[in-house]
Design an enzyme around this catalytic site. Sequence first.
Site, PDB file in Angstrom:
ATOM      1  N   GLU A  12       0.886  -1.353   0.077  1.00 50.20           N
ATOM      2  CA  GLU A  12       0.040   0.064   0.114  1.00 50.20           C
ATOM      3  C   GLU A  12       0.828   1.404   0.083  1.00 50.20           C
ATOM      4  OE1 GLU A  12      -3.105  -1.906  -0.575  1.00 50.20           O
ATOM      5  OE2 GLU A  12      -3.882  -0.215   0.749  1.00 50.20           O
ATOM      6  N   LYS A  37       2.490  -8.298 -13.180  1.00 53.07           N
ATOM      7  CA  LYS A  37       2.123  -8.322 -11.716  1.00 53.07           C
ATOM      8  C   LYS A  37       2.373  -9.834 -11.288  1.00 53.07           C
ATOM      9  CE  LYS A  37       0.503  -7.285  -7.627  1.00 53.07           C
ATOM     10  NZ  LYS A  37       1.046  -6.201  -6.515  1.00 53.07           N
ATOM     11  N   THR A  41      -2.583 -10.711  -4.700  1.00 49.64           N
ATOM     12  CA  THR A  41      -3.335 -11.479  -3.367  1.00 49.64           C
ATOM     13  C   THR A  41      -4.268 -10.429  -3.048  1.00 49.64           C
ATOM     14  OG1 THR A  41      -1.912 -10.773  -1.643  1.00 49.64           O
ATOM     15  CG2 THR A  41      -1.135 -12.523  -2.684  1.00 49.64           C
ATOM     16  N   ASP A  50      -4.011  -5.243  -9.675  1.00 48.88           N
ATOM     17  CA  ASP A  50      -3.063  -4.248  -9.991  1.00 48.88           C
ATOM     18  C   ASP A  50      -2.927  -4.149 -11.614  1.00 48.88           C
ATOM     19  OD1 ASP A  50      -0.894  -4.465  -7.289  1.00 48.88           O
ATOM     20  OD2 ASP A  50      -2.896  -3.755  -7.161  1.00 48.88           O
ATOM     21  N   GLY A 112       3.750  -6.391  -1.960  1.00 48.47           N
ATOM     22  CA  GLY A 112       4.342  -5.758  -0.740  1.00 48.47           C
ATOM     23  C   GLY A 112       5.592  -5.245  -0.810  1.00 48.47           C
TER      24      GLY A 112
END
Length: 253
Positions: A12, A37, A41, A50, A112
Amino acid sequence: MSILVVTGTGTEVGKTVVTAAVAALAHGRGAPVTVVKAAQTGVGPGELGDADLIRDLTGVGEVHELARYPEPLAPATAARRAGLPPLDLVATADMLTRLAADHRLVLVEGAGGLLVRYDDDGRTLADLARLLRAPVLVVTRAALGTLNDTALTLEALAHRGLEPAGVVIGSWPTSPGLAERANLADLETVAGRPLAGVVPAGAGLLDRVGFRELARRSLAPSLGGTFDSAAFRASVPDATSVSRAPRAGRVRQ
Ligand SMILES: Nc1ncnc2c1ncn2[C@@H]1O[C@H](COP(=O)(O)OP(=O)(O)OP(=O)(O)O)[C@@H](O)[C@H]1O
Ligand SMILES: C[C@H](N)[C@H](N)CCCCCC(=O)O
Ligand SMILES: [Mg+2]
């Protein structure tokens, strides 16, 4: 023929928007570009991930999502809990290498931060970048706490012999507070180089034309744009000057 891996100091932080900005500028120049990507998840079947957001923001036709797991967790965990096979990073590296042979630029967004695990053997995006011998763009936050997060990520890259392609702030607030303003200079000290970009918050809500123009202003020439870190810092009231501390991100032998 080049591959750029995009990681973040965490989840994020704005990796998707920054990946889209780099893609939009390459696409706008007419350079063949594709976006991958690796593992998505937290998105269910039929929902937008994404890669979809990047296609919508940029108009880039060739975007790939190599694996999708429903729970919003690290890919290794999400795969295990879903009873699905984890993403095979070695096969992924081969696929990306083939893609790069046909494309001017292949952008690979992680999930992440850098050391999030993709399988139960502990492989991470750093392992994929090493297999690809690709540089890694680090997307970071503007807020308090980002200096440590960024330094840790850069140290992890240096420790693995991975070349940082720069540090970009993924979402610059419309009303930056004290820490954000001070971090503009301190992030340069941590990175040992000028920022490679600052993407304003809200960028992901623009149309394609507006997004590409904003991307041009937000990313440094090394990423296809016109952003200048010193000029941006000078435009922010009360932003502090860059110290001459020793370069971070180097592992002391
Ligand atoms: N510059 C921006 N403009 C608009 N929205 C943004 C911006 N940066 C981040 N966001 C929003 O914040 C959220 C997280 O951003 P984003 O998806 O880019 O994070 P991420 O680092 O890609 O996360 P993940 O690890 O899940 O891939 C998203 O809802 C996104 O739309
Ligand atoms: C669900 C989230 N948006 C990302 N796709 C996955 C983030 C995994 C983070 C794991 C961790 O560092 O704790
Ligand atoms: Mg993302």
